[in-house]
Design a protein around this motif. Structure first.
Motif, mmCIF file in Angstrom:
data_model
loop_
_atom_site.group_PDB
_atom_site.id
_atom_site.type_symbol
_atom_site.label_atom_id
_atom_site.label_comp_id
_atom_site.label_asym_id
_atom_site.label_seq_id
_atom_site.Cartn_x
_atom_site.Cartn_y
_atom_site.Cartn_z
ATOM 1 N N GLY A 248 26.798 40.243 36.121
ATOM 2 C CA GLY A 248 27.171 41.528 35.561
ATOM 3 C C GLY A 248 27.059 42.597 36.618
ATOM 4 O O GLY A 248 27.073 42.318 37.823
ATOM 5 N N VAL A 249 26.971 43.840 36.182
ATOM 6 C CA VAL A 249 26.880 44.982 37.096
ATOM 7 C C VAL A 249 25.418 45.280 37.400
ATOM 8 O O VAL A 249 24.562 45.245 36.516
ATOM 9 N N LEU A 250 25.141 45.554 38.665
ATOM 10 C CA LEU A 250 23.812 45.937 39.130
ATOM 11 C C LEU A 250 23.926 47.239 39.914
ATOM 12 O O LEU A 250 24.747 47.346 40.827
ATOM 13 N N GLY A 285 37.887 57.044 38.871
ATOM 14 C CA GLY A 285 38.030 57.148 40.317
ATOM 15 C C GLY A 285 38.148 55.851 41.068
ATOM 16 O O GLY A 285 38.227 55.863 42.296
ATOM 17 N N ALA A 286 38.178 54.702 40.365
ATOM 18 C CA ALA A 286 38.296 53.406 41.027
ATOM 19 C C ALA A 286 39.327 52.555 40.306
ATOM 20 O O ALA A 286 39.621 52.775 39.119
ATOM 21 N N VAL A 287 39.873 51.596 41.009
ATOM 22 C CA VAL A 287 40.895 50.726 40.407
ATOM 23 C C VAL A 287 40.329 50.015 39.179
ATOM 24 O O VAL A 287 40.983 49.912 38.140
ATOM 25 N N THR A 288 39.102 49.520 39.278
ATOM 26 C CA THR A 288 38.443 48.850 38.153
ATOM 27 C C THR A 288 37.141 49.569 37.857
ATOM 28 O O THR A 288 36.312 49.749 38.747
ATOM 29 N N SER A 289 36.957 49.985 36.615
ATOM 30 C CA SER A 289 35.734 50.676 36.248
ATOM 31 C C SER A 289 34.578 49.695 36.163
ATOM 32 O O SER A 289 34.764 48.490 35.994
ATOM 33 N N GLN A 290 33.356 50.230 36.245
ATOM 34 C CA GLN A 290 32.180 49.377 36.130
ATOM 35 C C GLN A 290 32.119 48.703 34.758
ATOM 36 O O GLN A 290 31.593 47.597 34.629
ATOM 37 N N PHE A 291 32.670 49.324 33.736
ATOM 38 C CA PHE A 291 32.596 48.762 32.387
ATOM 39 C C PHE A 291 33.527 47.561 32.237
ATOM 40 O O PHE A 291 33.146 46.532 31.678
ATOM 41 N N GLU A 292 34.763 47.690 32.718
ATOM 42 C CA GLU A 292 35.654 46.526 32.703
ATOM 43 C C GLU A 292 35.094 45.427 33.595
ATOM 44 O O GLU A 292 35.138 44.239 33.246
ATOM 45 N N GLN A 293 34.552 45.814 34.742
ATOM 46 C CA GLN A 293 34.010 44.811 35.667
ATOM 47 C C GLN A 293 32.835 44.060 35.046
ATOM 48 O O GLN A 293 32.681 42.855 35.246
ATOM 49 N N HIS A 294 32.001 44.774 34.287
ATOM 50 C CA HIS A 294 30.873 44.107 33.636
ATOM 51 C C HIS A 294 31.377 43.065 32.638
ATOM 52 O O HIS A 294 30.842 41.944 32.573
ATOM 53 N N LEU A 295 32.397 43.419 31.879
ATOM 54 C CA LEU A 295 32.996 42.449 30.955
ATOM 55 C C LEU A 295 33.528 41.235 31.703
ATOM 56 O O LEU A 295 33.283 40.087 31.312
ATOM 57 N N ARG A 296 34.283 41.494 32.750
ATOM 58 C CA ARG A 296 34.826 40.380 33.543
ATOM 59 C C ARG A 296 33.704 39.495 34.069
ATOM 60 O O ARG A 296 33.788 38.260 34.029
ATOM 61 N N ALA A 297 32.653 40.130 34.579
ATOM 62 C CA ALA A 297 31.580 39.372 35.217
ATOM 63 C C ALA A 297 30.837 38.493 34.220
ATOM 64 O O ALA A 297 30.607 37.309 34.477
#
Length: 398
Positions: A248-250, A285-297
């Motif tokens: 996930g996100v850290l 401000g980024a191509v992939t937000s931390q929230f979508e990235q957390h889901l992906r991860a």
């Protein structure tokens, strides 16, 4: 995570404290229960006639019983991040021990004995060996946003400044640790995402501005950060994620320091194993937000691109408000700052509470910071004065 989940066709089910909480306002499937309630968490992941069993369990804070999480894993439900990783965000002594083993740069620190007399003696010895006789004492568990953290000094009474904490330890409360008071130049944050298969992605390192122990502003990327220090901070974040087994996100919160020879360095302050305030800028401000990235991860899907979409993005937190309803300010905010991206959390208003944030992106850092802060000031009910040029002046208020 709800907008990203909807776009990806992922169904969210969230355990909420009550029906008025922020998550319950946007997620349809939101049973009420406590994060410490075994039955509530088991019910959250269990199948019913109208829904399948949960594919994965994740969380937005660290206060979850580890024994339960391990039992869920043993019975086939993936938990990400897992309890073996999560304990490092729950217990600062465990975190410091592991980071020290990994060779990650940290402040000088020591766990204080739980015996009150021995604990006071150990703290006094640490203070005597510290510049200015000062140090930082922390509770090992439960602290956040400046809570559970005190600066102590021999000149102000030393161990006597945390006498109530020593009493709490004697009564079975969390153990204490002491750390050097780092003479940092500013605070940075490095955000990393890692999936179970091992893929990792990092975002640009940001500067985090704290006021009264609470994050007030984040600037992405950190102004004036050298490419070397940006790379080093990202390497530290990846080393922590891999060394602790995080999925996930850290968020790795850092101090930027200056050595005797003027060389810049970094030191790890805190960890958060979840999408974090320092990463809210990524929504816009980024191509992939931390929230979508957390889901992906946590679902072990390929991770998204993390590059910035603008030269500068500034996030300004809305900390408390004089307004009865934050939405009352929206006509002014959206008219004066049409480029601002406003995120309101649906929380009840109280002093100093994080009620929302504003993201502004652009090419001129000074202008972006000014406009983000001015928009947040309107949401706090602090109407900025107008200059002849029509630009809000908010420096004194923030």
């Amino acid at each position: 995570m709800a907008p990203a989940a909807a776009e990806l066709g992922v169904r969210l089910r969230v355990l909420v404290e009550d029906r008025t909480t922020s998550a319950a306002q946007v997620v349809v499937d939101a049973p009420v229960g406590a994060a410490s309630d075994d039955d509530a968490i088991r019910g959250l992941i269990s199948p019913r006639d109208d829904r399948p069993a949960a594919a994965v369990l994740t969380f937005e804070h660290e206060h979850v019983p580890n024994a339960l999480l391990q039992d869920l894993i043993d019975h086939g439900t993936p938990v990400r991040p897992g309890p073996d990783a999560l304990v490092h965000a729950q217990d600062k002594i465990v975190m410091r021990q592991r980071l020290t083993e990994l060779g990650v740069p940290c402040p000088r620190w020591a766990a204080l004995p739980t015996d009150p007399a021995q604990g006071r003696a150990a703290l006094e010895a640490f203070l005597e060996a510290s510049p200015g006789g000062e140090a930082v004492v922390k509770t090992s568990r439960g602290g956040y946003d400046g809570k559970g953290v005190r600066v102590v000094s021999l000149a102000q009474g030393g161990p006597g400044q945390v006498a109530d904490w020593f009493d709490a330890v004697a009564a079975g409360g969390p153990q204490l640790l002491v750390e050097e008071k780092v003479p940092f130049t500013r605070e940075l944050a490095a955000l990393v995402a890692r999936r179970p298969s091992g893929e990792v992605r990092t975002w640009p390192v940001v500067e985090s501005v704290q006021r009264d122990g609470v994050c007030a502003e984040v600037v992405a990327p950190a102004p004036g950060l050298t490419a070397e220090l940006d790379a080093r901070a990202r390497q530290v974040a990846v080393a922590v994620a891999e060394g602790l087994g995080v999925t996930g996100v850290l968020a790795v919160e850092l101090f930027e320091t200056t050595g005797p020879d003027g060389e810049l360095g970094i030191s790890v302050n805190e960890l958060a194993m979840r999408p974090h305030n320092s990463g809210h800028w990524t929504i816009d401000g980024a191509v992939t937000s931390q929230f979508e990235q957390h889901l992906r991860a946590v679902l072990d899907l390929p991770l998204g691109e993390t590059t910035a979409t603008a030269p500068w993005t500034v996030m300004a937190n809305v900390l408390g408000s004089r307004l009865e309803e934050l939405t009352d300010a929206l006509p002014d905010v959206l008219a004066q700052f049409p480029e601002a991206r406003v995120n309101l959390y649906g929380k009840g208003i109280r002093p100093g509470r994080k009620l929302g944030h504003v993201n502004v992106s652009g090419t001129d850092l000074a202008d972006v910071r000014r406009r983000a802060a001015a928009a947040a000031a309107l949401l706090r009910g602090d109407a900025p004065e107008r200059t002849s040029a029509g630009i809000d002046t908010i420096e004194e208020q923030v």
